[in-house]
Design a protein around this motif. Structure first.
Motif, PDB file in Angstrom:
ATOM      1  N   PRO A 132       1.161  -0.814   0.623  1.00 49.34           N
ATOM      2  CA  PRO A 132      -0.294   0.040   0.264  1.00 49.34           C
ATOM      3  C   PRO A 132       0.869   1.174   0.103  1.00 49.34           C
ATOM      4  O   PRO A 132      -0.099   2.339  -0.116  1.00 49.34           O
ATOM      5  N   THR A 133       1.972   1.172   0.170  1.00 51.10           N
ATOM      6  CA  THR A 133       3.185   2.206   0.057  1.00 51.10           C
ATOM      7  C   THR A 133       4.208   1.427   0.345  1.00 51.10           C
ATOM      8  O   THR A 133       5.222   0.911  -0.309  1.00 51.10           O
ATOM      9  N   GLY A 134       5.168   2.715  -1.249  1.00 48.04           N
ATOM     10  CA  GLY A 134       6.385   2.599  -1.230  1.00 48.04           C
ATOM     11  C   GLY A 134       6.862   4.036  -1.904  1.00 48.04           C
ATOM     12  O   GLY A 134       6.399   5.092  -1.901  1.00 48.04           O
ATOM     13  N   ARG A 135       7.851   3.047  -2.623  1.00 46.91           N
ATOM     14  CA  ARG A 135       8.197   4.534  -3.589  1.00 46.91           C
ATOM     15  C   ARG A 135       8.003   4.194  -5.464  1.00 46.91           C
ATOM     16  O   ARG A 135       8.233   3.615  -5.851  1.00 46.91           O
ATOM     17  N   PRO A 136       7.535   5.638  -5.140  1.00 46.05           N
ATOM     18  CA  PRO A 136       7.326   5.452  -6.901  1.00 46.05           C
ATOM     19  C   PRO A 136       8.032   5.806  -7.825  1.00 46.05           C
ATOM     20  O   PRO A 136       8.889   6.296  -7.730  1.00 46.05           O
ATOM     21  N   GLY A 137       7.483   5.902  -8.737  1.00 44.12           N
ATOM     22  CA  GLY A 137       9.139   5.306 -10.248  1.00 44.12           C
ATOM     23  C   GLY A 137       8.128   4.612 -11.894  1.00 44.12           C
ATOM     24  O   GLY A 137       6.931   4.618 -11.515  1.00 44.12           O
ATOM     25  N   PHE A 138       8.770   4.420 -12.229  1.00 46.06           N
ATOM     26  CA  PHE A 138       8.312   3.637 -13.905  1.00 46.06           C
ATOM     27  C   PHE A 138       9.856   3.406 -14.008  1.00 46.06           C
ATOM     28  O   PHE A 138      11.027   3.072 -13.811  1.00 46.06           O
ATOM     29  N   CYS A 139       9.025   1.883 -15.132  1.00 45.91           N
ATOM     30  CA  CYS A 139      10.482   0.823 -15.927  1.00 45.91           C
ATOM     31  C   CYS A 139       9.829   1.573 -17.781  1.00 45.91           C
ATOM     32  O   CYS A 139       9.047   1.183 -17.551  1.00 45.91           O
ATOM     33  N   VAL A 140      11.073   1.302 -17.948  1.00 44.86           N
ATOM     34  CA  VAL A 140      10.496   2.508 -19.484  1.00 44.86           C
ATOM     35  C   VAL A 140      11.479   0.892 -20.149  1.00 44.86           C
ATOM     36  O   VAL A 140      12.944   1.008 -20.024  1.00 44.86           O
ATOM     37  N   LYS A 216       1.747   6.627  -0.347  1.00 47.35           N
ATOM     38  CA  LYS A 216       0.401   5.752   0.082  1.00 47.35           C
ATOM     39  C   LYS A 216      -0.275   5.187  -2.180  1.00 47.35           C
ATOM     40  O   LYS A 216      -0.100   6.606  -2.462  1.00 47.35           O
ATOM     41  N   SER A 217       0.209   4.546  -2.410  1.00 47.85           N
ATOM     42  CA  SER A 217      -0.752   4.692  -3.202  1.00 47.85           C
ATOM     43  C   SER A 217      -1.592   5.009  -3.602  1.00 47.85           C
ATOM     44  O   SER A 217      -2.099   5.278  -4.698  1.00 47.85           O
ATOM     45  N   ALA A 218      -2.899   5.041  -2.487  1.00 46.99           N
ATOM     46  CA  ALA A 218      -4.886   5.319  -2.739  1.00 46.99           C
ATOM     47  C   ALA A 218      -4.784   6.626  -2.595  1.00 46.99           C
ATOM     48  O   ALA A 218      -4.924   7.064  -3.816  1.00 46.99           O
ATOM     49  N   SER A 219      -3.194   7.480  -2.339  1.00 49.29           N
ATOM     50  CA  SER A 219      -3.741   8.814  -2.766  1.00 49.29           C
ATOM     51  C   SER A 219      -2.803   9.148  -4.359  1.00 49.29           C
ATOM     52  O   SER A 219      -3.380  10.259  -4.878  1.00 49.29           O
ATOM     53  N   VAL A 220      -1.943   8.445  -4.355  1.00 51.85           N
ATOM     54  CA  VAL A 220      -1.055   8.277  -6.705  1.00 51.85           C
ATOM     55  C   VAL A 220      -2.373   8.526  -7.160  1.00 51.85           C
ATOM     56  O   VAL A 220      -3.041   9.322  -7.683  1.00 51.85           O
ATOM     57  N   GLU A 221      -3.300   7.533  -6.684  1.00 50.54           N
ATOM     58  CA  GLU A 221      -4.155   6.868  -7.427  1.00 50.54           C
ATOM     59  C   GLU A 221      -5.833   7.580  -7.312  1.00 50.54           C
ATOM     60  O   GLU A 221      -5.671   8.463  -8.391  1.00 50.54           O
ATOM     61  N   ARG A 225      -6.789  10.186 -11.078  1.00 49.13           N
ATOM     62  CA  ARG A 225      -8.095  10.268 -11.254  1.00 49.13           C
ATOM     63  C   ARG A 225      -8.706  11.350 -11.335  1.00 49.13           C
ATOM     64  O   ARG A 225      -9.362  11.948 -12.431  1.00 49.13           O
ATOM     65  N   ALA A 226      -8.373  12.532 -10.542  1.00 47.78           N
ATOM     66  CA  ALA A 226      -8.779  13.514 -10.577  1.00 47.78           C
ATOM     67  C   ALA A 226      -8.340  14.571 -11.255  1.00 47.78           C
ATOM     68  O   ALA A 226      -8.868  15.293 -11.859  1.00 47.78           O
ATOM     69  N   LEU A 227      -7.544  13.936 -12.708  1.00 47.08           N
ATOM     70  CA  LEU A 227      -6.956  15.331 -13.672  1.00 47.08           C
ATOM     71  C   LEU A 227      -7.363  14.508 -14.596  1.00 47.08           C
ATOM     72  O   LEU A 227      -8.631  12.902 -14.386  1.00 47.08           O
ATOM     73  N   PRO A 228      -7.665  15.531 -15.136  1.00 51.27           N
ATOM     74  CA  PRO A 228      -8.811  15.544 -16.877  1.00 51.27           C
ATOM     75  C   PRO A 228      -8.366  14.214 -17.468  1.00 51.27           C
ATOM     76  O   PRO A 228      -7.358  14.112 -17.389  1.00 51.27           O
ATOM     77  N   SER A 262      -1.845   2.928 -16.690  1.00 49.35           N
ATOM     78  CA  SER A 262      -0.698   1.823 -16.170  1.00 49.35           C
ATOM     79  C   SER A 262      -0.608   1.949 -14.559  1.00 49.35           C
ATOM     80  O   SER A 262      -0.432   0.579 -13.778  1.00 49.35           O
ATOM     81  N   PHE A 263      -0.777   2.785 -13.957  1.00 46.21           N
ATOM     82  CA  PHE A 263      -0.764   2.934 -12.254  1.00 46.21           C
ATOM     83  C   PHE A 263      -1.908   1.982 -11.848  1.00 46.21           C
ATOM     84  O   PHE A 263      -1.270   1.143 -10.743  1.00 46.21           O
ATOM     85  N   SER A 264      -2.955   1.785 -12.344  1.00 46.91           N
ATOM     86  CA  SER A 264      -4.033   0.319 -11.617  1.00 46.91           C
ATOM     87  C   SER A 264      -3.686  -0.143 -11.913  1.00 46.91           C
ATOM     88  O   SER A 264      -3.469  -1.695 -11.134  1.00 46.91           O
TER      89      SER A 264
END
Length: 266
Positions: A132-140, A216-221, A225-228, A262-264
């Protein structure tokens, strides 16, 4: 003198015309030389005016002395404009409470995005979302030239006028300005990214970036979702090569809906 020598004919009255013309050009140069000296003495605009003059001289056949004069003249006008802002700046400094916003805004404007073709082309990207928590990032995963090798430094940029405007609408202008002021974000080898992932001799690279901050993963999601859904942004990796050249390694355009998908996904 070199210009005069090139313009002199072997014989004839054109010799006198060439001398008179260069004398007139010299008279025209005097106020711009003085203006250029004033600008250069301020130091912070010296590199700009010298760069403008250098670029004008490199235009070979179609460059004229007026190109350099106009470059110097514009920088002098900008210097006068900057000087006129000093009293207003002192008022802001004296009031203190608006000073942090001003400094963050200046930092955001000075963080220029490199505008050049990227060295690598993205093939696949996914967000890293520890739950439920951790370090955000991406893999490309990206394709590259086999000649491209390990950079000596990396930094992350997140651009997009609509993206930052959406953040301002959701979280307030101060939050958007503060976010832009943090960029470019320097990435540390071995802690947030592995520089060795970009290996010489290979035509592909898989780069994992994990920001050293727990969220928090829930906060990021909830935020995504709030972004257009059609909000556009650009994730850009910039690096310095062993040659010392600063380059765009990777540029990935995305929309808010793509980020959310991608996040979900597990």
């Amino acid at each position: 003198l070199p210009i005069l020598a090139r313009s002199l004919p072997a014989t004839g009255t054109r010799y006198h015309r060439a001398v008179l013309r260069q004398c007139w050009e010299m008279v025209l140069d005097v106020p711009f030389l003085l203006a250029g000296g004033v600008v250069i003495c301020t130091v912070y605009r010296a590199d700009i005016v010298i760069g403008c003059a250098r670029r004008a001289c490199q235009r070979e056949g179609d460059f004229t002395a007026w190109d350099i004069r106009s470059a110097v003249g514009f920088q002098l006008v900008y210097l006068l404009r900057d000087t006129a802002m000093v009293p207003l700046l002192l008022v802001i400094v004296a009031t203190i409470y608006r000073l942090p916003t001003l400094l963050m805004g200046l930092k955001a404007r000075m963080s220029r995005l490199l505008a050049e073709a990227p060295e690598m082309q993205p093939l696949e990207i996914r967000l890293l979302a520890p739950r439920p928590t951790g370090r955000p990032g991406f893999c490309v995963r990206a394709s590259k030239s086999p000649n491209l090798s390990r950079p000596t430094s990396l930094q992350l940029q997140v651009a997009g006028k609509g993206f930052w405007q959406s953040i301002a609408d959701l979280k307030g202008g101060l939050a958007a300005t503060a976010g832009q002021a943090l960029l470019p974000l320097g990435l540390r080898h071995g802690r947030e990214v592995d520089f060795d992932a970009i290996e010489h001799g290979r035509s592909e690279a898989v780069i994992n970036v994990e920001i050293e901050r727990t969220v928090k993963s829930a906060s990021v999601e909830k935020f995504l979702r709030a972004l257009p859904p059609h909000t556009e942004l650009l994730i850009q990796l910039e690096g310095r090569l062993e040659s010392g050249r600063q380059v765009v390694l990777l540029a990935v355009p995305l929309t808010a809906s793509e980020l959310l998908t991608s996040f979900s996904s597990p």
